[in-house]
Design a protein around this motif. Sequence first.
Motif, PDB file in Angstrom:
ATOM      1  N   ASN A 169       0.822  -1.215   0.000  1.00 31.63           N
ATOM      2  CA  ASN A 169       0.000   0.000   0.000  1.00 31.63           C
ATOM      3  C   ASN A 169       0.855   1.264   0.000  1.00 31.63           C
ATOM      4  N   ALA A 170       2.029   1.207   0.619  1.00 28.20           N
ATOM      5  CA  ALA A 170       2.945   2.345   0.541  1.00 28.20           C
ATOM      6  C   ALA A 170       3.396   2.564  -0.893  1.00 28.20           C
ATOM      7  N   VAL A 171       3.640   1.473  -1.613  1.00 28.04           N
ATOM      8  CA  VAL A 171       4.036   1.575  -3.022  1.00 28.04           C
ATOM      9  C   VAL A 171       2.862   2.089  -3.861  1.00 28.04           C
ATOM     10  N   LEU A 172       1.662   1.641  -3.567  1.00 33.67           N
ATOM     11  CA  LEU A 172       0.484   2.128  -4.284  1.00 33.67           C
ATOM     12  C   LEU A 172       0.287   3.624  -4.073  1.00 33.67           C
ATOM     13  N   LEU A 173       0.429   4.081  -2.843  1.00 37.54           N
ATOM     14  CA  LEU A 173       0.282   5.510  -2.567  1.00 37.54           C
ATOM     15  C   LEU A 173       1.330   6.319  -3.321  1.00 37.54           C
ATOM     16  N   HIS A 174       2.554   5.830  -3.302  1.00 38.08           N
ATOM     17  CA  HIS A 174       3.608   6.503  -4.065  1.00 38.08           C
ATOM     18  C   HIS A 174       3.245   6.568  -5.546  1.00 38.08           C
ATOM     19  N   SER A 175       2.794   5.456  -6.108  1.00 42.79           N
ATOM     20  CA  SER A 175       2.487   5.398  -7.537  1.00 42.79           C
ATOM     21  C   SER A 175       1.329   6.321  -7.894  1.00 42.79           C
ATOM     22  N   LEU A 176       0.301   6.352  -7.055  1.00 42.69           N
ATOM     23  CA  LEU A 176      -0.826   7.241  -7.299  1.00 42.69           C
ATOM     24  C   LEU A 176      -0.421   8.706  -7.193  1.00 42.69           C
ATOM     25  N   ASN A 177       0.464   9.011  -6.280  1.00 46.53           N
ATOM     26  CA  ASN A 177       0.930  10.395  -6.165  1.00 46.53           C
ATOM     27  C   ASN A 177       1.782  10.805  -7.361  1.00 46.53           C
ATOM     28  N   LEU A 223       5.110   6.899 -19.461  1.00 50.28           N
ATOM     29  CA  LEU A 223       6.487   6.990 -19.955  1.00 50.28           C
ATOM     30  C   LEU A 223       7.455   7.445 -18.864  1.00 50.28           C
ATOM     31  N   GLU A 224       7.023   8.391 -18.041  1.00 50.13           N
ATOM     32  CA  GLU A 224       7.905   8.935 -17.015  1.00 50.13           C
ATOM     33  C   GLU A 224       8.051   8.012 -15.819  1.00 50.13           C
ATOM     34  N   TYR A 225       6.986   7.257 -15.524  1.00 47.55           N
ATOM     35  CA  TYR A 225       6.981   6.362 -14.369  1.00 47.55           C
ATOM     36  C   TYR A 225       6.561   4.959 -14.804  1.00 47.55           C
ATOM     37  N   PRO A 226       7.394   4.257 -15.559  1.00 52.08           N
ATOM     38  CA  PRO A 226       6.975   2.961 -16.124  1.00 52.08           C
ATOM     39  C   PRO A 226       6.662   1.899 -15.077  1.00 52.08           C
ATOM     40  N   ASP A 227       7.469   1.798 -14.017  1.00 55.05           N
ATOM     41  CA  ASP A 227       7.179   0.794 -12.987  1.00 55.05           C
ATOM     42  C   ASP A 227       5.901   1.139 -12.238  1.00 55.05           C
ATOM     43  N   GLU A 228       5.728   2.419 -11.925  1.00 52.02           N
ATOM     44  CA  GLU A 228       4.506   2.838 -11.230  1.00 52.02           C
ATOM     45  C   GLU A 228       3.271   2.559 -12.080  1.00 52.02           C
ATOM     46  N   PHE A 229       3.367   2.840 -13.386  1.00 54.05           N
ATOM     47  CA  PHE A 229       2.246   2.566 -14.278  1.00 54.05           C
ATOM     48  C   PHE A 229       1.930   1.082 -14.324  1.00 54.05           C
ATOM     49  N   ARG A 230       2.956   0.265 -14.485  1.00 56.53           N
ATOM     50  CA  ARG A 230       2.725  -1.185 -14.598  1.00 56.53           C
ATOM     51  C   ARG A 230       2.115  -1.737 -13.323  1.00 56.53           C
ATOM     52  N   PHE A 231       2.585  -1.256 -12.188  1.00 52.49           N
ATOM     53  CA  PHE A 231       2.037  -1.755 -10.932  1.00 52.49           C
ATOM     54  C   PHE A 231       0.595  -1.301 -10.734  1.00 52.49           C
ATOM     55  N   LEU A 232       0.306  -0.051 -11.062  1.00 47.43           N
ATOM     56  CA  LEU A 232      -1.040   0.479 -10.867  1.00 47.43           C
ATOM     57  C   LEU A 232      -2.061  -0.121 -11.819  1.00 47.43           C
ATOM     58  N   GLU A 233      -1.726  -0.113 -13.113  1.00 45.04           N
ATOM     59  CA  GLU A 233      -2.743  -0.319 -14.134  1.00 45.04           C
ATOM     60  C   GLU A 233      -2.804  -1.726 -14.717  1.00 45.04           C
ATOM     61  N   LEU A 234      -1.781  -2.514 -14.549  1.00 40.75           N
ATOM     62  CA  LEU A 234      -1.773  -3.829 -15.184  1.00 40.75           C
ATOM     63  C   LEU A 234      -1.966  -4.960 -14.183  1.00 40.75           C
ATOM     64  N   GLN A 235      -2.341  -4.609 -12.944  1.00 44.03           N
ATOM     65  CA  GLN A 235      -2.547  -5.622 -11.921  1.00 44.03           C
ATOM     66  C   GLN A 235      -3.789  -5.295 -11.103  1.00 44.03           C
ATOM     67  N   ASP A 236      -4.270  -6.309 -10.384  1.00 42.85           N
ATOM     68  CA  ASP A 236      -5.471  -6.158  -9.558  1.00 42.85           C
ATOM     69  C   ASP A 236      -5.047  -6.002  -8.101  1.00 42.85           C
ATOM     70  N   HIS A 237      -5.465  -4.899  -7.472  1.00 45.37           N
ATOM     71  CA  HIS A 237      -5.055  -4.616  -6.099  1.00 45.37           C
ATOM     72  C   HIS A 237      -6.220  -4.680  -5.118  1.00 45.37           C
ATOM     73  N   VAL A 238      -7.376  -5.128  -5.557  1.00 49.00           N
ATOM     74  CA  VAL A 238      -8.590  -5.028  -4.743  1.00 49.00           C
ATOM     75  C   VAL A 238      -8.444  -5.745  -3.411  1.00 49.00           C
ATOM     76  N   SER A 239      -7.765  -6.891  -3.389  1.00 44.81           N
ATOM     77  CA  SER A 239      -7.752  -7.723  -2.188  1.00 44.81           C
ATOM     78  C   SER A 239      -6.921  -7.150  -1.045  1.00 44.81           C
ATOM     79  N   TYR A 240      -6.030  -6.207  -1.330  1.00 42.94           N
ATOM     80  CA  TYR A 240      -5.160  -5.726  -0.267  1.00 42.94           C
ATOM     81  C   TYR A 240      -5.050  -4.208  -0.163  1.00 42.94           C
ATOM     82  N   ARG A 241      -5.690  -3.457  -1.043  1.00 46.02           N
ATOM     83  CA  ARG A 241      -5.484  -2.009  -0.980  1.00 46.02           C
ATOM     84  C   ARG A 241      -6.225  -1.403   0.213  1.00 46.02           C
ATOM     85  N   SER A 242      -5.621  -0.386   0.787  1.00 48.40           N
ATOM     86  CA  SER A 242      -6.140   0.240   1.999  1.00 48.40           C
ATOM     87  C   SER A 242      -7.189   1.296   1.670  1.00 48.40           C
TER      88      SER A 242
END
Length: 221
Positions: free
Chosen positions: A72-80, A113-132
């Motif tokens: 969730n810390a990584v998700l918050l970073h990626s969303l920001n 393009l600027e944040y490729p890892d953040e994009f891949r983690f956010l948009e190409l995976q399902d986070h429903v089961s653990y996101r805060s």
Amino acid sequence: MNQFVQPLHSSSFLKPGQVRQLARQEAILKAALHLFASRGYYGTAVPDIAKLAAVGTGTIYRYFADKEDFANAVLLHSLNCMKSVLTYDDLTAFPTVRQMFGTVWMRLIDFALEYPDEFRFLELQDHVSYRSAEVEALDRELMMPIWFFFNLCRQAGIARDQSAELTTALVWGVFTSLFKSSYAGYYALNEQQYLQAEQNAWDVFSNGHDGLVSPEVLFQS
């Protein structure tokens, strides 16, 4: 800057060893982001994160309660990171609705393009089961203006006469599939393809309207 830890204004506020602790925490989060993006959350083991971050596995649990906590810390970073690129304040200054749509599209491209890892983690995976709840709130904050814009366009007869949720899902699908297929090696992306995909997204979004009308019409319907 692509940082997890915001720097303090003055080194006088730091206690002995705190700089090293902050650097260690950031290394853990960056390692987690990279592995989550490439392997997926469930395909990544905590010892692998520790190895990439060059820390002991036990060290991770000094900073995070469990794997879900630092995911969730990584998700918050990626969303920001997305929030820093996907700004909306200036959109009504554009002369046409079509340009508003195209500008949001290109800002999404810039994020990927600027944040490729953040994009891949956010948009190409399902986070429903653990996101805060905090992650869900920030996600809604980012998506609400898009949903609102799509709904206004539907009411003004510019967008398809269907729910804004469905329209958002379809347009978002064009965006994420564009990069997913590129990551799979089907093609290399370039500026022309970004623009062609944007036209396809507009076709999915609109009801045949060219969108060459002032944004003022959105607030008259």
